[in-house]
Design a protein around this motif. Structure first.
Motif, PDB file in Angstrom:
ATOM      1  N   ARG A   1      -2.124  -4.425   7.600  1.00  0.00           N
ATOM      2  CA  ARG A   1      -3.308  -3.569   7.691  1.00  0.00           C
ATOM      3  C   ARG A   1      -3.918  -3.263   6.334  1.00  0.00           C
ATOM      4  O   ARG A   1      -5.142  -3.316   6.157  1.00  0.00           O
ATOM      5  N   ASP A   2      -3.081  -2.925   5.340  1.00  0.00           N
ATOM      6  CA  ASP A   2      -3.598  -2.436   4.058  1.00  0.00           C
ATOM      7  C   ASP A   2      -2.945  -3.156   2.881  1.00  0.00           C
ATOM      8  O   ASP A   2      -1.809  -3.642   2.969  1.00  0.00           O
ATOM      9  N   MET A   3      -3.683  -3.177   1.770  1.00  0.00           N
ATOM     10  CA  MET A   3      -3.166  -3.596   0.473  1.00  0.00           C
ATOM     11  C   MET A   3      -3.839  -2.702  -0.569  1.00  0.00           C
ATOM     12  O   MET A   3      -4.622  -1.810  -0.215  1.00  0.00           O
ATOM     13  N   THR A   4      -3.558  -2.942  -1.850  1.00  0.00           N
ATOM     14  CA  THR A   4      -4.080  -2.068  -2.900  1.00  0.00           C
ATOM     15  C   THR A   4      -4.670  -2.899  -4.026  1.00  0.00           C
ATOM     16  O   THR A   4      -4.137  -3.952  -4.389  1.00  0.00           O
ATOM     17  N   ARG A   5      -5.789  -2.403  -4.556  1.00  0.00           N
ATOM     18  CA  ARG A   5      -6.393  -3.012  -5.734  1.00  0.00           C
ATOM     19  C   ARG A   5      -6.920  -1.895  -6.634  1.00  0.00           C
ATOM     20  O   ARG A   5      -6.978  -0.729  -6.229  1.00  0.00           O
ATOM     21  N   GLY A   6      -7.326  -2.262  -7.858  1.00  0.00           N
ATOM     22  CA  GLY A   6      -7.884  -1.250  -8.748  1.00  0.00           C
ATOM     23  C   GLY A   6      -8.125  -1.815 -10.129  1.00  0.00           C
ATOM     24  O   GLY A   6      -8.007  -3.016 -10.372  1.00  0.00           O
ATOM     25  N   SER A  10       0.843  -1.204   0.000  1.00  0.00           N
ATOM     26  CA  SER A  10       0.000   0.000   0.000  1.00  0.00           C
ATOM     27  C   SER A  10       0.874   1.249   0.000  1.00  0.00           C
ATOM     28  O   SER A  10       0.416   2.339   0.363  1.00  0.00           O
ATOM     29  N   ALA A  11       2.132   1.092  -0.434  1.00  0.00           N
ATOM     30  CA  ALA A  11       3.067   2.223  -0.450  1.00  0.00           C
ATOM     31  C   ALA A  11       2.506   3.363  -1.276  1.00  0.00           C
ATOM     32  O   ALA A  11       1.990   3.159  -2.383  1.00  0.00           O
ATOM     33  N   GLY A  12       2.606   4.578  -0.748  1.00  0.00           N
ATOM     34  CA  GLY A  12       2.053   5.737  -1.437  1.00  0.00           C
ATOM     35  C   GLY A  12       2.660   5.950  -2.802  1.00  0.00           C
ATOM     36  O   GLY A  12       1.964   6.332  -3.752  1.00  0.00           O
ATOM     37  N   SER A  13       3.962   5.714  -2.952  1.00  0.00           N
ATOM     38  CA  SER A  13       4.612   5.918  -4.240  1.00  0.00           C
ATOM     39  C   SER A  13       4.051   4.974  -5.295  1.00  0.00           C
ATOM     40  O   SER A  13       3.901   5.346  -6.470  1.00  0.00           O
ATOM     41  N   VAL A  14       3.715   3.754  -4.885  1.00  0.00           N
ATOM     42  CA  VAL A  14       3.146   2.778  -5.820  1.00  0.00           C
ATOM     43  C   VAL A  14       1.735   3.206  -6.214  1.00  0.00           C
ATOM     44  O   VAL A  14       1.370   3.187  -7.403  1.00  0.00           O
TER      45      VAL A  14
END
Length: 662
Positions: A227-232, A202-206
């Protein structure tokens, strides 16, 4: 592309695989499989999307970081659980540091419920050179394309349309070189509107770089204590940069999946099999009463690759083709010493130029299981007979009985054989663009696609008369094995080759003759083969009779190889030559022009030919090339190599050189 082989270095101190280079884990110590399912399977909505697939519909997954193969195995398992039986899965993954065979097996043993799938993958997995590697699994329903190299080098050369992305790899903090905006831009290029992605980070730069590339980005709860991961998903498709239209993929056909393949040698059998495993109904026609009756009919073909240390397009092609053929054999034929044998190949340094080439290859950073230098003493120990030269040892290589593989491929239930039928006409029906093949008695077959795998006879058909194929006669010699010659344990190659005995016979050869096209065996060519053997392995020559061998009593066969001016095969779609030259005539005045007119492809007409003396290495992969074009799949080779085998390359070169080809 860098060719140095750089396998993953794993630390197993804790009982879990940890990268010694990046200081990061490959998967969660608590539950790697559960995390994969949470991050990549669930957040790409794969169960629902797999279940919604139609008949023969393809779903494509792209991954950055193959690692232990856990994500692939989990996606494969999910696909089998939810997708219809006739749907298909393509999985493309890039990996800079592939695991060794031993590390892969140790890691995958940690997930017992994936053991059956892991075993199927491991049957084909081996230490691999940098480049692209094709795996056919689940009887053709699942295709893995593994890109060995830096993701920022491999993905720009990928031709694919990806439905879902697994953004894996070591964390951005420990592997920042991968998590670059250029990576996300390539993802966007290869995606369509609605393509999804998921990643553990969930790094902001990514997240910001993904948004800049056109993706909608959402932070969601991670797995376990994370705590967090990212999808889209991709919101706006990327405008493609200019690409040479004369090498572009042909338009997709909407007709039924029926194909006619003319030619029942290794080229035709490979195309037919690749299409049949994808659900196509294929009719294979050949003028001979048996398959593999021409150049594919030799009793033993050698499985090895003569490489250039400069990694030319030909070298890159044969590296991928060599590995693909070995994987094909591993899953298709028993290694019984009759159909094939992985006995290794010794490529001997028979002169100064060859020694220099081999030295360059030995220093090229290729996997040692692919090739390694040996001196004369070690070469003799490997071969089982005294040898005067050292050379390169190809541990994975060996020999193959080509007719055995051809017959096995043609035995697929979706393939119909029409042997002993000489094609006199190939015509296209203007009403629906279907193809009709006829002999003197009438129509032999009708199909939406026709593929010419007719070697030198390709020039006999009106649409392909201009293809510059040339004939090279080759004659092999067969000698009865003796007690001493049976000691030969590996294939020997120099200016020719000799193989260990098969069915009581040694096969050696083959001659190269540009000035003879008849197929009568000649005593003088037997003499050439024996002279070659005497220079390469004097002790074996003597064991087989030496100077007492009666040339008149030698058996063997002659065939005509088919090759091209640049010694690369031709595999791909055929264009209308006159219209092609007219459409791109401006290139004869300025080769740098970025023309945009689409190539005048003849709908549904393809070719696989000019495999030369490397047919066992290049023809099976050429079948995958044509199947990928017809099924809109990710290409099995980098774009520059796909261009290098495109049949239209000679028309473009002639235009640029202002040369007219009759």
């Amino acid at each position: 592309m860098s060719q140095a082989f750089s396998p993953a270095r794993l630390d197993w101190t804790t009982g879990q695989p940890v990268s010694a280079d990046y200081g990061d884990i490959y998967f969660s110590q608590a539950s790697g499989l559960d995390e994969t399912r949470h991050v990549f399977i669930h957040h790409n909505q794969l169960p629902e999307r797999f279940a919604a697939l139609g008949a023969q519909q393809l779903f494509s997954i792209g991954e950055t970081g193959f690692g232990t193969g856990l994500n692939f195995l989990a996606a494969w398992q999910c696909f089998l659980q939810y997708a219809p039986d006739n749907a298909r899965l393509s999985f493309v993954s890039t990996e800079k540091h592939p695991l060794t065979t031993e590390d892969m097996m140790q890691a995958q043993a940690m997930w017992p419920e994936l053991a059956t799938l892991a075993a199927a993958l491991q049957q084909q997995y081996d230490d691999m050179a940098s480049g692209w590697h094709r795996f056919v699994l689940e009887n053709g329903r699942v295709i893995l394309t593994l890109l060995i190299g830096d993701a920022l080098e491999t993905l720009p050369q990928l031709d694919a349309r990806i439905d879902a992305w697994f953004l894996d790899g070591f964390s951005p903090a420990k592997n920042p070189d991968m998590w670059q905006p250029a990576l996300f831009q390539q993802m966007a290029r290869l995606s369509h509107e609605g393509s999804t992605f998921a990643t553990f980070t969930s790094a902001g730069s990514v997240r910001r770089a993904l948004e800049d590339a056109g993706f909608n980005v959402e932070k969601v709860p991670g797995h376990g204590q994370k705590r967090d991961m990212t999808r889209g998903q991709l919101l706006r498709p990327v405008t493609a940069s200019w690409q040479a239209p004369w090498y572009a993929r042909p338009p997709q056909l909407t007709a039924e999946q029926s194909a006619i393949v003319i030619g029942a040698g290794i080229a035709g059998a490979s195309v037919a099999y690749s299409l049949a495993t994808r659900g196509w109904q294929v009719t294979v026609i050949d003028r001979h009463p048996q398959s593999a009756s021409e150049a594919s009919g030799n009793p033993q073909g050698v499985l090895y690759t003569k490489l250039s240390p400069h990694f030319t397009p030909l070298t890159q092609l044969v590296l991928s083709g060599y590995a693909y053929t070995l994987r094909t054999l591993a899953r298709q034929l028993p290694e019984d010493g009759v159909q094939w044998q992985r006995c290794g190949v010794l490529q001997l340094a028979h002169n100064a130029d060859e020694a220099k080439r081999q030295q360059g290859l030995a220093e090229a950073g290729l996997p040692k299981r692919l090739l390694r230098p040996v001196d004369s003493a070690e070469a003799s120990a490997i071969a089982g007979i005294p040898l005067e030269q050292g050379g390169l040892y190809f541990e994975q290589g060996g020999w193959l009985n080509p007719p055995s593989l051809v017959k096995h491929l043609l035995a697929h239930p979706n393939i119909t054989l029409r042997l002993g039928k000489a094609v006199t006409e190939l015509a296209q029906n203007p009403a629906d663009n279907s193809w009709v093949v006829m002999d003197n008695d009438g129509a032999l077959a009708i199909g939406s696609v026709a593929i010419l795998a007719t070697a030198n006879e390709t020039m006999q058909f009106d649409p392909t008369y201009y293809l510059p194929v040339k004939r090279i006669r080759g004659q092999i010699t067969q000698l009865a094995a003796t007690t001493d010659s049976h000691k030969l344990r590996t294939v020997l190659c120099g200016e020719g080759y000799v193989a260990p005995a098969r069915d009581g016979q040694h096969c050696l050869g083959a001659t190269f003759k540009f000035d003879h096209q008849d197929l009568t065996t000649r005593p003088e060519e037997h003499a050439e083969n024996l002279t070659m053997l005497a220079a390469m392995a004097p002790s074996l020559h003597q064991a087989l009779g030496g100077e007492t061998i009666d040339l008149q009593q030698c058996s063997g066969r002659a065939a005509l190889r088919c090759t091209s001016p640049d010694y690369l095969p031709m595999a791909g779609a055929i264009v209308d030559r006159a219209e092609f030259n007219e459409r791109y005539q401006a290139l004869s005045r300025d080769a740098s022009l970025k023309l945009t007119a689409a190539a005048p492809v003849i709908s549904g007409l393809y070719v696989s030919t000019a495999h030369g003396s490397r047919g066992m290495v290049t023809a099976p992969l050429a079948g995958e090339i044509i199947a990928s074009l017809l099924n809109n799949e990710p290409a099995p080779l980098p774009a520059p190599i796909m261009d290098a085998v495109n049949p239209s390359r000679f028309l473009i070169r002639d235009l640029i050189r202002q040369k007219t080809r009759d």
